[in-house]
Design a protein around this motif. Structure first.
Motif, PDB file in Angstrom:
ATOM      1  N   SER A 170       0.851  -1.190   0.000  1.00  0.00           N
ATOM      2  CA  SER A 170       0.000   0.000   0.000  1.00  0.00           C
ATOM      3  C   SER A 170       0.880   1.229   0.000  1.00  0.00           C
ATOM      4  N   TRP A 171       0.365   2.352  -0.515  1.00  0.00           N
ATOM      5  CA  TRP A 171       1.137   3.591  -0.472  1.00  0.00           C
ATOM      6  C   TRP A 171       1.430   4.023   0.958  1.00  0.00           C
ATOM      7  N   ARG A 172       0.625   3.558   1.906  1.00  0.00           N
ATOM      8  CA  ARG A 172       0.830   3.937   3.304  1.00  0.00           C
ATOM      9  C   ARG A 172       2.140   3.396   3.870  1.00  0.00           C
ATOM     10  N   VAL A 173       2.653   2.319   3.278  1.00  0.00           N
ATOM     11  CA  VAL A 173       3.898   1.709   3.767  1.00  0.00           C
ATOM     12  C   VAL A 173       5.076   2.662   3.636  1.00  0.00           C
ATOM     13  N   ILE A 174       5.068   3.528   2.626  1.00  0.00           N
ATOM     14  CA  ILE A 174       6.209   4.414   2.419  1.00  0.00           C
ATOM     15  C   ILE A 174       6.413   5.354   3.603  1.00  0.00           C
ATOM     16  N   PHE A 175       5.377   5.572   4.386  1.00  0.00           N
ATOM     17  CA  PHE A 175       5.513   6.401   5.578  1.00  0.00           C
ATOM     18  C   PHE A 175       5.853   5.576   6.808  1.00  0.00           C
ATOM     19  N   PHE A 176       5.243   4.414   6.936  1.00  0.00           N
ATOM     20  CA  PHE A 176       5.502   3.585   8.118  1.00  0.00           C
ATOM     21  C   PHE A 176       6.957   3.123   8.194  1.00  0.00           C
ATOM     22  N   ILE A 177       7.602   2.899   7.045  1.00  0.00           N
ATOM     23  CA  ILE A 177       8.971   2.365   7.081  1.00  0.00           C
ATOM     24  C   ILE A 177       9.969   3.379   7.641  1.00  0.00           C
ATOM     25  N   ASN A 178       9.592   4.651   7.728  1.00  0.00           N
ATOM     26  CA  ASN A 178      10.505   5.650   8.298  1.00  0.00           C
ATOM     27  C   ASN A 178      10.824   5.377   9.762  1.00  0.00           C
ATOM     28  N   VAL A 179       9.922   4.687  10.433  1.00  0.00           N
ATOM     29  CA  VAL A 179      10.118   4.435  11.861  1.00  0.00           C
ATOM     30  C   VAL A 179      11.318   3.524  12.098  1.00  0.00           C
ATOM     31  N   VAL A 180      11.583   2.610  11.166  1.00  0.00           N
ATOM     32  CA  VAL A 180      12.645   1.610  11.357  1.00  0.00           C
ATOM     33  C   VAL A 180      14.033   2.255  11.463  1.00  0.00           C
ATOM     34  N   PRO A 181      14.498   3.051  10.473  1.00  0.00           N
ATOM     35  CA  PRO A 181      15.830   3.652  10.623  1.00  0.00           C
ATOM     36  C   PRO A 181      15.907   4.658  11.762  1.00  0.00           C
ATOM     37  N   ALA A 182      14.799   5.368  12.039  1.00  0.00           N
ATOM     38  CA  ALA A 182      14.808   6.336  13.132  1.00  0.00           C
ATOM     39  C   ALA A 182      15.089   5.649  14.459  1.00  0.00           C
ATOM     40  N   VAL A 183      14.455   4.506  14.691  1.00  0.00           N
ATOM     41  CA  VAL A 183      14.671   3.746  15.930  1.00  0.00           C
ATOM     42  C   VAL A 183      16.057   3.101  15.933  1.00  0.00           C
ATOM     43  N   ALA A 184      16.520   2.643  14.754  1.00  0.00           N
ATOM     44  CA  ALA A 184      17.784   1.911  14.677  1.00  0.00           C
ATOM     45  C   ALA A 184      18.986   2.772  15.050  1.00  0.00           C
ATOM     46  N   ILE A 185      18.989   4.045  14.639  1.00  0.00           N
ATOM     47  CA  ILE A 185      20.172   4.872  14.916  1.00  0.00           C
ATOM     48  C   ILE A 185      20.058   5.664  16.219  1.00  0.00           C
ATOM     49  N   TRP A 186      18.938   5.538  16.909  1.00  0.00           N
ATOM     50  CA  TRP A 186      18.754   6.296  18.150  1.00  0.00           C
ATOM     51  C   TRP A 186      19.842   6.006  19.180  1.00  0.00           C
ATOM     52  N   PRO A 187      20.208   4.726  19.453  1.00  0.00           N
ATOM     53  CA  PRO A 187      21.262   4.468  20.449  1.00  0.00           C
ATOM     54  C   PRO A 187      22.606   5.076  20.040  1.00  0.00           C
ATOM     55  N   VAL A 188      22.933   5.024  18.751  1.00  0.00           N
ATOM     56  CA  VAL A 188      24.191   5.600  18.284  1.00  0.00           C
ATOM     57  C   VAL A 188      24.186   7.111  18.477  1.00  0.00           C
ATOM     58  N   LEU A 189      23.062   7.746  18.153  1.00  0.00           N
ATOM     59  CA  LEU A 189      22.941   9.197  18.285  1.00  0.00           C
ATOM     60  C   LEU A 189      23.048   9.627  19.735  1.00  0.00           C
ATOM     61  N   ALA A 190      22.435   8.873  20.639  1.00  0.00           N
ATOM     62  CA  ALA A 190      22.498   9.220  22.060  1.00  0.00           C
ATOM     63  C   ALA A 190      23.938   9.219  22.565  1.00  0.00           C
ATOM     64  N   GLY A 191      24.776   8.348  22.005  1.00  0.00           N
ATOM     65  CA  GLY A 191      26.172   8.295  22.406  1.00  0.00           C
ATOM     66  C   GLY A 191      26.999   9.457  21.917  1.00  0.00           C
ATOM     67  N   LEU A 192      26.485  10.229  20.958  1.00  0.00           N
ATOM     68  CA  LEU A 192      27.224  11.368  20.421  1.00  0.00           C
ATOM     69  C   LEU A 192      26.964  12.657  21.183  1.00  0.00           C
ATOM     70  N   ARG A 193      25.936  12.684  22.024  1.00  0.00           N
ATOM     71  CA  ARG A 193      25.537  13.940  22.657  1.00  0.00           C
ATOM     72  C   ARG A 193      26.656  14.508  23.528  1.00  0.00           C
ATOM     73  N   ALA A 194      27.376  13.645  24.257  1.00  0.00           N
ATOM     74  CA  ALA A 194      28.415  14.128  25.166  1.00  0.00           C
ATOM     75  C   ALA A 194      29.558  14.807  24.412  1.00  0.00           C
ATOM     76  N   SER A 195      29.824  14.359  23.178  1.00  0.00           N
ATOM     77  CA  SER A 195      30.920  14.940  22.396  1.00  0.00           C
ATOM     78  C   SER A 195      30.455  16.096  21.525  1.00  0.00           C
ATOM     79  N   ASP A 196      29.186  16.488  21.657  1.00  0.00           N
ATOM     80  CA  ASP A 196      28.645  17.548  20.805  1.00  0.00           C
ATOM     81  C   ASP A 196      27.861  18.529  21.681  1.00  0.00           C
ATOM     82  N   ALA A 197      28.549  19.254  22.504  1.00  0.00           N
ATOM     83  CA  ALA A 197      27.900  20.208  23.405  1.00  0.00           C
ATOM     84  C   ALA A 197      27.342  21.381  22.619  1.00  0.00           C
ATOM     85  N   ALA A 198      26.386  22.080  23.215  1.00  0.00           N
ATOM     86  CA  ALA A 198      25.803  23.251  22.571  1.00  0.00           C
ATOM     87  C   ALA A 198      26.885  24.275  22.278  1.00  0.00           C
ATOM     88  N   ARG A 199      26.778  24.938  21.138  1.00  0.00           N
ATOM     89  CA  ARG A 199      27.829  25.859  20.709  1.00  0.00           C
ATOM     90  C   ARG A 199      27.739  27.223  21.386  1.00  0.00           C
TER      91      ARG A 199
END
Length: 484
Positions: A170-199
């Motif tokens: 269905s055309w609706r799948v093209i939107f639902f699949i966005n959730v997969v990569p967003a969830v997959a990289i979340w742990p990696v992104l959380a680990g970058l916060r300490a090395s990327d302080a507000a400017r």
């Protein structure tokens, strides 16, 4: 590509690897969603109704908020830190993607797409700014090349994803699949916060500028889309157009006077930044218009299924993904000017070759050759274009510099798709396709001319200046070799 070349392109540290992965995935899904719906538009129209007007709005509602707010998002990334803004953007993008997939009529889908664009605006500038501040010298050019290859491929591979989803599910799948990569990289992104302080938390956010930009872009876009249904004499058409023009003038005046603008007009005085963004406006306008009309035409007139039409537009993706890093390295070595000149010309030739399209459609003779030439042109220009623009701004302004360039690219698509009804007519025909192909090629030529006239090669010019100096200190390139 040889194995040694591939190894040479890898980042040197684990932190750089994580930054590159996060930057590519976050930008990929945001850019993908700007284009993935193109081959799903006929199916969306059949289920939700609304005709060409709704089809245009499904694309432009996303591009409108993305293009208008990506500028203020750049300031937010410099203020709060790139990793934190990416976290907010990913969460919002996943949520609004689900809203799009659940939409029960055209109006709800359009509103959901607008909200999705807001989240998408938080993703792109922050991700690219992380690359610019985490890499330097030739490695930065290569990293930008990898980022450019994957994220630009999103615009091209999107039709295939949309086509397979429409035909098999269905055309609706093209939107639902966005959730997969967003969830997959979340742990990696959380680990970058300490090395990327507000400017710089003392820096203000230009909210008034964001509102004026939204009205300034939204008014004309609404007018050009709705004029086909209401006519230019309608007050519902010319009033939003007038309001948009006034708001855009006020926006420019405000940005010139405010102490902390979201669009620092002074950046355009930097030669490569100003001319590079002019080239971006033309080139990405051509890409957006070309694939919008070609993708719909192959289905509605050419008789292709959505999946086959997506595969038909895939060759340029393969070329881009295989060679973008290579051309990014060449641009770092030789300078971007002539890559940015030849690339758009090849892209324009590729779309002009599609003027051979007739009915019945012969893909191998009428579509494929042009797509190959277009792919060669695209891979030649994308990484050098990005490197030239971001290499021209100070690193501390990488966030806003990236935001401006990405905003220009999205606004280019927004405007060109708004004009699609005027170019192709109310119904897609072969003549309408021809009109769009010629306009697309003309836009690429404008991008090539802007690059040839305006872009300079910092590395080469520095080397020439060193050679002509009375007492050169060395011949190893010096600091010039550090510019991308």
């Amino acid at each position: 590509m040889h194995m040694t070349d591939a190894v040479a392109l890898l980042p040197r540290t684990p932190l750089q690897k994580r930054v590159l992965v996060v930057a590519i995935v976050a930008s990929f899904i945001a850019i993908l969603d700007g284009f993935v719906v193109n081959l799903a538009l006929p199916a969306i129209g059949r289920e939700l109704g609304g005709g060409l007007v709704i089809q245009q709005w499904v694309v432009d509602a996303y591009l409108l908020t993305l293009g208008a707010l990506i500028l203020v998002a750049g300031s937010l990334s410099d203020h709060f830190g790139r990793a934190r803004i990416l976290e907010w953007g990913l969460a919002g993008f996943a949520l609004t993607s689900v809203m799009c997939g659940l939409a029960w009529n055209g109006e709800v889908l359009v509103v959901s797409r607008a909200l999705q664009g807001i989240a998408g605006a938080l993703l792109v500038p922050s991700s690219l700014a992380m690359i610019v501040t985490s890499f330097s010298g030739p490695s930065q050019s290569k990293a930008i090349g990898q980022w450019s290859g994957w994220t630009s491929a999103a615009a091209i591979v999107a039709p295939l994803i949309g086509g397979v989803s429409v035909d098999l599910l269905s055309w609706r799948v093209i939107f639902f699949i966005n959730v997969v990569p967003a969830v997959a990289i979340w742990p990696v992104l959380a680990g970058l916060r300490a090395s990327d302080a507000a400017r710089d938390k003392s820096k203000g956010i230009d909210y008034l500028g964001a509102v004026l930009a939204m009205i300034g872009l939204g008014g004309p876009v609404y007018a050009f889309i709705e004029q086909g249904r209401m006519g230019w004499a309608s007050v519902q058409v010319w009033l939003p157009l007038l309001a948009g023009v006034v708001a855009m003038v006020l926006f420019l005046v405000h940005e010139a006077r405010t102490k902390e603008p979201m669009l620092p007009l002074r950046l355009f005085a930097i030669r490569n930044f100003g001319w590079g963004n002019l080239a971006t406006l033309a080139i990405y306008g051509g890409i957006s218009l070309g694939f919008f009309v070609l993708g719909i035409y192959l289905q509605q007139v050419g008789g292709m299924g959505a999946t086959i039409a997506g595969i038909a537009l895939l060759p340029a993706t393969v070329i881009l993904m295989l060679t973008a890093s290579y051309f990014g390295g060449l641009a770092g070595k030789y300078g971007p000017r002539w890559f940015m000149t030849v690339g758009p010309l090849l892209c324009g030739v590729g779309f002009l070759m599609s003027l051979s399209i007739q009915e019945p459609l012969n893909y191998w003779a009428q579509v494929l050759p042009g797509q190959i030439v277009f792919g060669l042109g695209l891979t030649t220009l994308v990484a050098p274009l990005t490197a030239a623009i971001l290499g021209a701004v100070p690193q501390e302004e990488a966030g806003i510099g990236s935001a401006v360039n990405n905003a220009v690219a999205r606004i280019a698509g927004l405007i060109c798709i708004a004009f699609a009804g005027l170019i192709v007519g109310p119904v897609f025909t072969r003549q309408g396709l021809y009109n769009a192909l010629v306009v697309t090629a003309a836009l690429f030529v404008v991008g090539a001319v802007a690059s040839a006239v305006g872009i300079r090669n910092p590395v080469l010019e520095a080397a020439v200046a060193a050679d002509s100096a009375p007492d050169p200190a060395s011949d190893d390139g010096g600091p010039a070799g550090q510019r991308s």
